[in-house]
Motif scaffolding. Structure first.
Motif, PDB file in Angstrom:
ATOM      1  N   ASP A  60       0.839  -1.199   0.000  1.00 59.27           N
ATOM      2  CA  ASP A  60       0.000   0.000   0.000  1.00 59.27           C
ATOM      3  C   ASP A  60       0.874   1.249   0.000  1.00 59.27           C
ATOM      4  O   ASP A  60       1.801   1.374   0.818  1.00 59.27           O
ATOM      5  CB  ASP A  60      -0.913   0.007   1.233  1.00 59.27           C
ATOM      6  CG  ASP A  60      -1.979  -1.067   1.162  1.00 59.27           C
ATOM      7  OD1 ASP A  60      -2.905  -0.918   0.341  1.00 59.27           O
ATOM      8  OD2 ASP A  60      -1.872  -2.071   1.904  1.00 59.27           O
ATOM      9  N   LEU A  61       0.566   2.161  -0.912  1.00 60.48           N
ATOM     10  CA  LEU A  61       1.290   3.423  -1.045  1.00 60.48           C
ATOM     11  C   LEU A  61       0.285   4.554  -0.856  1.00 60.48           C
ATOM     12  O   LEU A  61      -0.906   4.384  -1.082  1.00 60.48           O
ATOM     13  CB  LEU A  61       1.947   3.530  -2.425  1.00 60.48           C
ATOM     14  CG  LEU A  61       2.674   2.290  -2.948  1.00 60.48           C
ATOM     15  CD1 LEU A  61       3.226   2.548  -4.357  1.00 60.48           C
ATOM     16  CD2 LEU A  61       3.800   1.863  -2.009  1.00 60.48           C
ATOM     17  N   LEU A  62       0.770   5.731  -0.463  1.00 63.66           N
ATOM     18  CA  LEU A  62      -0.134   6.856  -0.165  1.00 63.66           C
ATOM     19  C   LEU A  62       0.320   8.131  -0.862  1.00 63.66           C
ATOM     20  O   LEU A  62       1.485   8.515  -0.791  1.00 63.66           O
ATOM     21  CB  LEU A  62      -0.158   7.102   1.354  1.00 63.66           C
ATOM     22  CG  LEU A  62      -0.974   8.320   1.834  1.00 63.66           C
ATOM     23  CD1 LEU A  62      -2.463   8.116   1.602  1.00 63.66           C
ATOM     24  CD2 LEU A  62      -0.712   8.599   3.323  1.00 63.66           C
ATOM     25  N   VAL A  84      -2.455   2.110  -4.579  1.00 64.74           N
ATOM     26  CA  VAL A  84      -2.145   3.512  -4.278  1.00 64.74           C
ATOM     27  C   VAL A  84      -3.390   4.184  -3.700  1.00 64.74           C
ATOM     28  O   VAL A  84      -4.414   4.292  -4.378  1.00 64.74           O
ATOM     29  CB  VAL A  84      -1.667   4.266  -5.537  1.00 64.74           C
ATOM     30  CG1 VAL A  84      -1.400   5.731  -5.201  1.00 64.74           C
ATOM     31  CG2 VAL A  84      -0.415   3.612  -6.119  1.00 64.74           C
ATOM     32  N   TRP A  85      -3.282   4.616  -2.459  1.00 64.25           N
ATOM     33  CA  TRP A  85      -4.366   5.371  -1.819  1.00 64.25           C
ATOM     34  C   TRP A  85      -4.138   6.850  -2.094  1.00 64.25           C
ATOM     35  O   TRP A  85      -3.101   7.407  -1.720  1.00 64.25           O
ATOM     36  CB  TRP A  85      -4.381   5.094  -0.315  1.00 64.25           C
ATOM     37  CG  TRP A  85      -4.717   3.676   0.004  1.00 64.25           C
ATOM     38  CD1 TRP A  85      -3.842   2.611   0.079  1.00 64.25           C
ATOM     39  CD2 TRP A  85      -6.009   3.140   0.270  1.00 64.25           C
ATOM     40  NE1 TRP A  85      -4.518   1.459   0.373  1.00 64.25           N
ATOM     41  CE2 TRP A  85      -5.858   1.748   0.499  1.00 64.25           C
ATOM     42  CE3 TRP A  85      -7.289   3.693   0.344  1.00 64.25           C
ATOM     43  CZ2 TRP A  85      -6.927   0.910   0.783  1.00 64.25           C
ATOM     44  CZ3 TRP A  85      -8.358   2.869   0.641  1.00 64.25           C
ATOM     45  CH2 TRP A  85      -8.179   1.492   0.859  1.00 64.25           C
ATOM     46  N   ILE A 126       4.998   7.042   1.264  1.00 62.23           N
ATOM     47  CA  ILE A 126       4.109   8.199   1.193  1.00 62.23           C
ATOM     48  C   ILE A 126       4.807   9.253   0.342  1.00 62.23           C
ATOM     49  O   ILE A 126       5.972   9.578   0.595  1.00 62.23           O
ATOM     50  CB  ILE A 126       3.818   8.786   2.589  1.00 62.23           C
ATOM     51  CG1 ILE A 126       3.088   7.768   3.482  1.00 62.23           C
ATOM     52  CG2 ILE A 126       2.997  10.079   2.475  1.00 62.23           C
ATOM     53  CD1 ILE A 126       2.928   8.228   4.937  1.00 62.23           C
ATOM     54  N   TRP A 127       4.121   9.723  -0.680  1.00 60.47           N
ATOM     55  CA  TRP A 127       4.610  10.863  -1.469  1.00 60.47           C
ATOM     56  C   TRP A 127       3.611  11.998  -1.274  1.00 60.47           C
ATOM     57  O   TRP A 127       2.400  11.791  -1.342  1.00 60.47           O
ATOM     58  CB  TRP A 127       4.701  10.522  -2.958  1.00 60.47           C
ATOM     59  CG  TRP A 127       5.762   9.529  -3.332  1.00 60.47           C
ATOM     60  CD1 TRP A 127       6.608   8.853  -2.490  1.00 60.47           C
ATOM     61  CD2 TRP A 127       6.075   9.085  -4.656  1.00 60.47           C
ATOM     62  NE1 TRP A 127       7.434   8.018  -3.213  1.00 60.47           N
ATOM     63  CE2 TRP A 127       7.122   8.137  -4.542  1.00 60.47           C
ATOM     64  CE3 TRP A 127       5.572   9.390  -5.919  1.00 60.47           C
ATOM     65  CZ2 TRP A 127       7.679   7.499  -5.657  1.00 60.47           C
ATOM     66  CZ3 TRP A 127       6.112   8.752  -7.024  1.00 60.47           C
ATOM     67  CH2 TRP A 127       7.160   7.820  -6.895  1.00 60.47           C
ATOM     68  N   SER A 128       4.130  13.206  -1.046  1.00 61.25           N
ATOM     69  CA  SER A 128       3.197  14.303  -0.792  1.00 61.25           C
ATOM     70  C   SER A 128       3.802  15.660  -1.111  1.00 61.25           C
ATOM     71  O   SER A 128       4.974  15.921  -0.839  1.00 61.25           O
ATOM     72  CB  SER A 128       2.760  14.289   0.681  1.00 61.25           C
ATOM     73  OG  SER A 128       1.807  15.310   0.933  1.00 61.25           O
ATOM     74  N   ASN A 129       2.952  16.518  -1.679  1.00 65.67           N
ATOM     75  CA  ASN A 129       3.210  17.950  -1.763  1.00 65.67           C
ATOM     76  C   ASN A 129       2.232  18.551  -0.750  1.00 65.67           C
ATOM     77  O   ASN A 129       1.120  18.929  -1.094  1.00 65.67           O
ATOM     78  CB  ASN A 129       2.927  18.442  -3.189  1.00 65.67           C
ATOM     79  CG  ASN A 129       3.234  19.917  -3.375  1.00 65.67           C
ATOM     80  OD1 ASN A 129       3.497  20.642  -2.423  1.00 65.67           O
ATOM     81  ND2 ASN A 129       3.177  20.376  -4.610  1.00 65.67           N
ATOM     82  N   PRO A 130       2.616  18.558   0.535  1.00 66.63           N
ATOM     83  CA  PRO A 130       1.623  18.848   1.585  1.00 66.63           C
ATOM     84  C   PRO A 130       1.134  20.288   1.555  1.00 66.63           C
ATOM     85  O   PRO A 130       1.838  21.198   1.127  1.00 66.63           O
ATOM     86  CB  PRO A 130       2.393  18.545   2.879  1.00 66.63           C
ATOM     87  CG  PRO A 130       3.833  18.709   2.536  1.00 66.63           C
ATOM     88  CD  PRO A 130       3.965  18.314   1.088  1.00 66.63           C
ATOM     89  N   ALA A 131      -0.099  20.454   2.026  1.00 65.88           N
ATOM     90  CA  ALA A 131      -0.740  21.776   2.022  1.00 65.88           C
ATOM     91  C   ALA A 131      -0.172  22.621   3.167  1.00 65.88           C
ATOM     92  O   ALA A 131      -0.782  22.746   4.228  1.00 65.88           O
ATOM     93  CB  ALA A 131      -2.249  21.623   2.156  1.00 65.88           C
TER      94      ALA A 131
END
Length: 205
Positions: A60-62, A84-85, A126-131
């Motif tokens: 599981d990836l996020l 991918v979630w 987890i990959w993210s461009n966080p807010a």
């Protein structure tokens, strides 16, 4: 764009599309008003996708804060056997991401509201461009919630602009027990690599 982190954007729908071109991928993505960066794929997102190592092939990836889906769809393209979630608080974003995944025939993308991920799911990446603009307290609460769900060998990659506090965020992550290093730096962006928090007495990986 100030309200892209609202659950139900009040702005009238203005459908559009953008193109995401990476060395290994070419996607056309539906966008709309009231979501993050509807006119073009954000530079930070692009730098993240050009910098991160390949995601784990399975598990599981996020994509945290999926918007209309450039990160989630790239993860799914690069790891076709993984689930991918793609999560967001913005329901317009969630719907767009789901449609874009369907169009791209990436059927392992699960595009859901942040509160709809089963509580037992743990993430290998987890990959993210966080807010960042939601404010420091809300950002810290969000990262604590999701980084706590990394598998013991899991890693997160976050892209943060230097002038929006990438260095102070890196310090905070380390202080909270998530080993954070700068994996890449380009333009005014930093890619932070964050490892799972080590439990006391856990003896590492």
């Amino acid at each position: 764009m100030a309200h892209y982190f609202e659950e139900r954007p009040e702005s009238a729908s203005r459908p559009g599309s953008v193109t995401l071109v990476l060395p290994d991928l070419h996607l056309r993505l539906e966008t709309d008003s009231g979501v993050f960066s509807p006119e073009r794929v954000d530079q930070g997102t692009r730098i993240l996708l050009e910098s991160v190592p390949p995601p784990p092939a399975e598990g599981d990836l996020l994509d945290l804060g999926c918007g209309y889906g450039p990160i989630a769809l790239t993860m799914a393209s690069r790891a076709p056997r993984a689930t991918v979630w793609a999560v967001d608080v913005n329901r317009r974003s969630v719907e767009l991401c789901a449609r874009n995944a369907q169009t791209a025939r990436l059927d392992k993308v699960r595009s859901v509201h942040v509160d709809e991920v089963p509580p037992d799911v743990r993430f290998r990446a987890i990959w993210s461009n966080p807010a960042i603009r939601i404010g420091k307290a809300a950002l810290h609460e969000m990262l604590t919630r999701w980084l706590s769900r990394l598998t013991p060998d899991g890693t997160a990659h976050l892209v943060v602009q230097k002038h929006l506090g990438s260095d102070s965020l890196q310090r905070w992550l380390n202080e909270q027990g998530w080993p954070a290093t700068r994996a890449a730096s380009r333009s005014s962006y930093r890619i932070l690599r964050v490892e799972a928090r080590q439990e006391p007495g856990g003896g590492g990986h």
